[in-house]
Design a protein around this motif. Structure first.
Motif, short mmCIF file in Angstrom:
data_model
loop_
_atom_site.label_atom_id
_atom_site.label_comp_id
_atom_site.label_asym_id
_atom_site.label_seq_id
_atom_site.Cartn_x
_atom_site.Cartn_y
_atom_site.Cartn_z
N GLU A 1 0.82 -1.21 0.00
CA GLU A 1 0.00 0.00 0.00
C GLU A 1 0.86 1.26 0.00
OE1 GLU A 1 -3.51 2.38 0.13
OE2 GLU A 1 -3.05 0.33 -0.53
N PHE A 2 1.89 1.29 0.82
CA PHE A 2 2.76 2.46 0.83
C PHE A 2 3.46 2.62 -0.52
CE2 PHE A 2 3.35 1.66 5.65
CZ PHE A 2 2.22 2.40 5.95
N ARG B 1 0.82 3.94 -3.04
CA ARG B 1 0.29 5.27 -2.77
C ARG B 1 1.36 6.36 -2.81
NH1 ARG B 1 -4.32 7.48 -0.23
NH2 ARG B 1 -5.23 5.44 0.23
N TRP B 2 2.59 6.03 -2.32
CA TRP B 2 3.56 7.11 -2.13
C TRP B 2 4.84 6.93 -2.93
CZ3 TRP B 2 0.46 10.43 -0.35
CH2 TRP B 2 -0.48 10.13 0.62
N TYR B 3 5.53 5.78 -2.79
CA TYR B 3 6.83 5.60 -3.45
C TYR B 3 7.20 4.13 -3.34
CZ TYR B 3 11.76 6.34 -4.63
OH TYR B 3 13.00 6.29 -5.24
N PRO B 4 7.73 3.52 -4.40
CA PRO B 4 8.01 2.07 -4.37
C PRO B 4 9.09 1.70 -3.36
CG PRO B 4 7.93 2.90 -6.63
CD PRO B 4 7.95 4.11 -5.75
N TYR B 5 8.85 0.60 -2.66
CA TYR B 5 9.85 0.03 -1.74
C TYR B 5 11.06 -0.41 -2.55
CZ TYR B 5 11.50 -2.83 2.23
OH TYR B 5 12.22 -3.36 3.27
N HIS C 1 3.06 0.97 11.40
CA HIS C 1 3.82 2.17 11.76
C HIS C 1 5.33 1.94 11.61
CE1 HIS C 1 4.73 5.96 13.78
NE2 HIS C 1 5.67 5.29 14.44
N GLU C 2 5.82 0.85 12.20
CA GLU C 2 7.27 0.62 12.14
C GLU C 2 7.72 0.32 10.71
OE1 GLU C 2 8.67 1.61 14.62
OE2 GLU C 2 7.12 1.43 16.15
N ILE C 3 6.95 -0.44 9.96
CA ILE C 3 7.29 -0.69 8.55
C ILE C 3 7.25 0.61 7.76
CG2 ILE C 3 6.36 -1.72 6.42
CD1 ILE C 3 8.00 -3.68 8.01
N GLY C 4 6.30 1.48 8.11
CA GLY C 4 6.23 2.77 7.42
C GLY C 4 7.49 3.59 7.57
N HIS C 5 8.26 3.35 8.63
CA HIS C 5 9.52 4.07 8.79
C HIS C 5 10.52 3.73 7.68
CE1 HIS C 5 9.07 6.44 12.37
NE2 HIS C 5 8.64 5.41 13.09
N ASP C 6 10.29 2.66 6.94
CA ASP C 6 11.16 2.41 5.79
C ASP C 6 11.07 3.55 4.78
OD1 ASP C 6 12.65 0.06 6.26
OD2 ASP C 6 10.89 -1.18 5.91
N TRP C 7 9.94 4.28 4.78
CA TRP C 7 9.81 5.46 3.93
C TRP C 7 10.39 6.69 4.64
CZ3 TRP C 7 7.30 1.14 3.12
CH2 TRP C 7 7.02 0.77 1.80
N GLU D 1 -3.29 3.63 5.59
CA GLU D 1 -3.06 2.19 5.58
C GLU D 1 -4.11 1.48 6.42
OE1 GLU D 1 -1.52 -1.81 5.75
OE2 GLU D 1 -1.82 -0.24 4.26
N SER D 2 -4.46 2.04 7.57
CA SER D 2 -5.49 1.42 8.41
C SER D 2 -6.83 1.39 7.68
CB SER D 2 -5.63 2.17 9.73
OG SER D 2 -4.49 1.97 10.54
N ASP D 3 -7.14 2.43 6.95
CA ASP D 3 -8.39 2.46 6.19
C ASP D 3 -8.37 1.41 5.07
OD1 ASP D 3 -9.27 4.52 7.75
OD2 ASP D 3 -8.78 6.09 6.30
N ALA D 4 -7.19 1.19 4.48
CA ALA D 4 -7.10 0.33 3.30
C ALA D 4 -7.04 -1.16 3.64
CB ALA D 4 -5.86 0.71 2.47
#
Length: 660
Positions: A365-366, A369-373, A411-417, A444-447
């Motif tokens: 999802e991140f 929506r925002w930028y590829p891992y 949240h913690e995985i989101g810190h990869d961004w 992300e919680s909504d999705a």
């Protein structure tokens, strides 16, 4: 002189009538001493200037540079002694325009010493202490010269290495450091060891001397480690971990020698997981700590990992790990591996059995929506360190379960961004990595699974009735609360989460949903993220990028929400017929009573059940505190309400609705 046409004269007269009525309404309106339009809309002084390095558009300029640090680390973990011994070799490249006469490194393990600045700054908050990191030897190689021993200067959590010959622009050198330290227990917070039923679990981070950043704004920035987080340069990492053969290692990056550390069955399962959207067991819970779970023949094994273009690496190790994995589907056909390791006693679906599902969805999802891992794997570890992030790996609590485990994983995985790919300076600007990441958590919680765990909630704010714009009100009213733009180390624990996480994230939500709208916000935000991926943006870069990308001067927002702790109070104070000489309609007077200003919706309701919404930009209050809003139509409204959908942090809603 050219005589204006009759239509223009009529229009001019109509405007004059409205302006006259507006002046009368303003004269009748109660004064609003808490709001000063000139202060609210004054030019905003950015925290740092634009330059050839950092453009006026908020993007890296043509002269942007940053230094590079490539690492090779060979470490041995002695679980019985709780001791890690290592040697790190750093290839440091100076891309700056300056000659460097010394190098600075970070020794974060020294924060656990009883005499550390961190220990003092927190009032002795560490529940235990260690001797910190012992530096055994430091050698330098430059060009063809052999390694030369150097005596470093160590101050608290920093180490300075003097250079006999300054490092010239464009040049590189190799620095080798031998060291050891004792792994802290549960008091370690961000890195620690702790027990489980089938063996101890080690969460190993901040485990080698790391280069400080030399940048264009401060030169060397070896800020002492006071338990805020990190500011690090990018490079490639190869690292080798030697430890007892019955232990399993999960590490940042990609495992380079699976044939040496995994059984044939585990390698086959891992290959299957790389093709599977469903979670595949690599080590089943019933296999944990059995002979079948580990290759036979030796008492110790060395695990080799590699991670490219990263600012850090971390790992976890235990004989108690169950392990599962699944494929992450990335944009444009790319893929990576989502993985989880956890002790067998929490393997059920109510606890860690769904962990990899959470990791997989968050990364996908991140990325969408925002930028590829950008990395080969993302790992969640159940262990003694509860809620801490490093590139490609996060440490969460063994006891986490259900929605709490989902929220903390996302949240913690989101810190990869933020800040792992977009390299914010967490030590000075914790609001950027924590707030930006909490912001993307919301969506992300909504999705996830049609909102299974939505909305994202923070327990300490739940008393506001479930609406974030109400939950922020006590903070905005608190005269002691620091503004977002404070040095991170000065924000006490009472305010750390409310300011750096919640207020920062809500500021982005309001900017997206209420000020710019999703279309303009998303375009500008994605542009900022892509431009600064694997670089070092500062607060001013973000502010400028959002203004340039959206076409708005947002000085009033940066000042009101970020530089101050201002409150908002909008009110409707009058509904009156427009002057009879002008067009038919109504004048509704809206007042801004407090220093914060925001765009808002004004809703008029009519006796027949219909309604009319008028969108008011922030500039409605750019010249005056009270502003008459002309609403055309002969039918009299029965009420007028500002912010009828309760989307703004208005602390006094009793004056939002006025009935005729």
């Amino acid at each position: 002189m050219i005589r204006p046409p009759a239509a223009d004269i009529i229009a001019f007269v109509m405007i004059a009538f409205l302006l006259s009525a507006a002046a009368a309404a303003l004269a009748a309106a109660a004064p609003a001493p808490g709001y000063d339009p000139r202060a609210a809309f004054a030019p905003f002084s950015m925290p740092s200037p634009a330059s050839a390095v950092r453009g006026a558009n908020g993007l890296p300029g043509p002269g942007y540079w940053q230094n590079r640090a490539d690492y090779q680390i060979r470490a041995t973990l002695d679980p019985a002694a709780r001791r890690l011994t290592g040697k790190v070799t750093i290839r440091y490249t100076n891309h700056s325009p300056d000659r460097l006469d010394s190098l600075w490194l970070q020794l974060d393990q020294n924060a656990y010493r009883p005499d550390s600045r961190s220990h003092r700054a927190q009032g002795g908050a560490w529940a235990g202490t260690t001797d910190g990191m012992t530096i055994e030897a430091v050698t330098l190689e430059s060009g063809a010269a052999p390694g030369v021993a150097v005596t470093p200067r160590i101050t608290d959590t920093r180490m300075e290495v003097p250079l006999a010959t300054p490092l010239a622009p464009g040049a590189a050198l190799t620095l080798s450091i031998a060291y050891h330290y004792t792994v802290p227990g549960g008091f370690g917070g961000r890195t620690s060891w702790g027990p489980s039923k089938q063996g101890d679990i080690f969460d190993i981070a901040q485990w080698y001397p790391r280069m400080a950043v030399y940048d264009d704004l401060r030169g060397w920035d070896p800020l002492p480690y006071l338990a805020q987080e990190f500011y690090l340069d990018y490079g490639d990492f190869d690292y080798w971990i030697t430890l007892p053969a019955d232990m399993v290692v999960a590490g940042s990056g990609a495992l380079q020698n699976p044939e040496q550390v995994l059984t044939a069955q585990q390698r086959a399962r891992l290959a299957a997981a790389a093709r599977s959207d469903a979670t595949v067991a690599i080590i089943r819970p019933d296999e944990v700590a059995t002979a079948a779970a580990r290759p036979a023949g030796v008492t110790q094994r060395t695990w080799h990992f590699r991670m490219e273009q990263t600012r850090d690496v971390a790992f976890a190790a235990s004989r108690a790990f169950a392990w599962d994995a699944a494929r992450i589907n990335l944009p444009k056909g790319g893929s990576a591996l989502a993985m989880s390791v956890y002790p067998a006693e929490v393997a059920d679906r109510a606890h860690w059995g769904r962990s990899t599902e959470y990791v997989k969805h968050a990364i996908e999802e991140f990325s969408r929506r925002w930028y590829p891992y950008r990395w080969p794997a993302a790992i969640s570890v159940a262990g003694p360190t509860d809620g801490m992030e490093y590139p490609g790996i996060v440490f969460d609590g063994v006891e986490d379960k259900g929605k709490e485990l989902f929220w903390i994983t996302a949240h913690e995985i989101g810190h990869d961004w933020f800040p792992m790919m977009v390299g914010f300076d967490e030590r000075r600007d914790a609001w950027m990595d924590e707030g930006f990441n909490t912001f993307i958590d919301v969506y992300e919680s909504d999705a996830f699974n049609h909102g299974e765990f939505a909305p994202k909630r923070d327990s300490e704010y739940a008393e506001g009735g479930g609406n974030p714009v109400d939950e922020i009100l006590p903070l905005l009213a608190d005269l002691q609360a620091p503004p977002i733009l404070s040095r991170a180390d000065t924000i006490t624990e009472k305010y750390r989460h409310p300011v750096s996480y919640f207020k920062s994230a809500l500021g982005l939500v309001l900017l997206r949903e209420e000020i710019l709208g999703p279309e303009r916000f998303d375009a500008a935000f994605r542009r900022f993220v892509a431009a600064w991926a694997f670089r070092h943006p500062k607060p001013a870069d973000f502010f400028r990028a959002m203004e340039d990308g959206s076409g708005e001067d947002l000085s009033w927002w940066w000042r009101g929400w970020y530089a101050t702790n201002s409150q908002l109070d909008l009110a409707v104070t009058g509904i009156a017929p427009a002057p009879a000489e002008g067009p038919a309609g109504w004048l509704v007077t809206v007042v801004n009573r407090d220093p914060l200003v925001m765009p808002a919706t004004l809703r008029l309701r009519y006796a027949d059940g219909s309604r009319r919404d008028v969108r008011l930009p922030a500039e409605t209050w750019i010249r005056q505190a009270a502003s008459p809003v002309f609403v055309p139509g002969a039918t009299a409204p029965i009420s007028a309400e500002i912010d009828p959908d309760h989307r703004l942090p208005d602390h006094d809603r009793s004056n939002n609705l006025l009935k005729r």
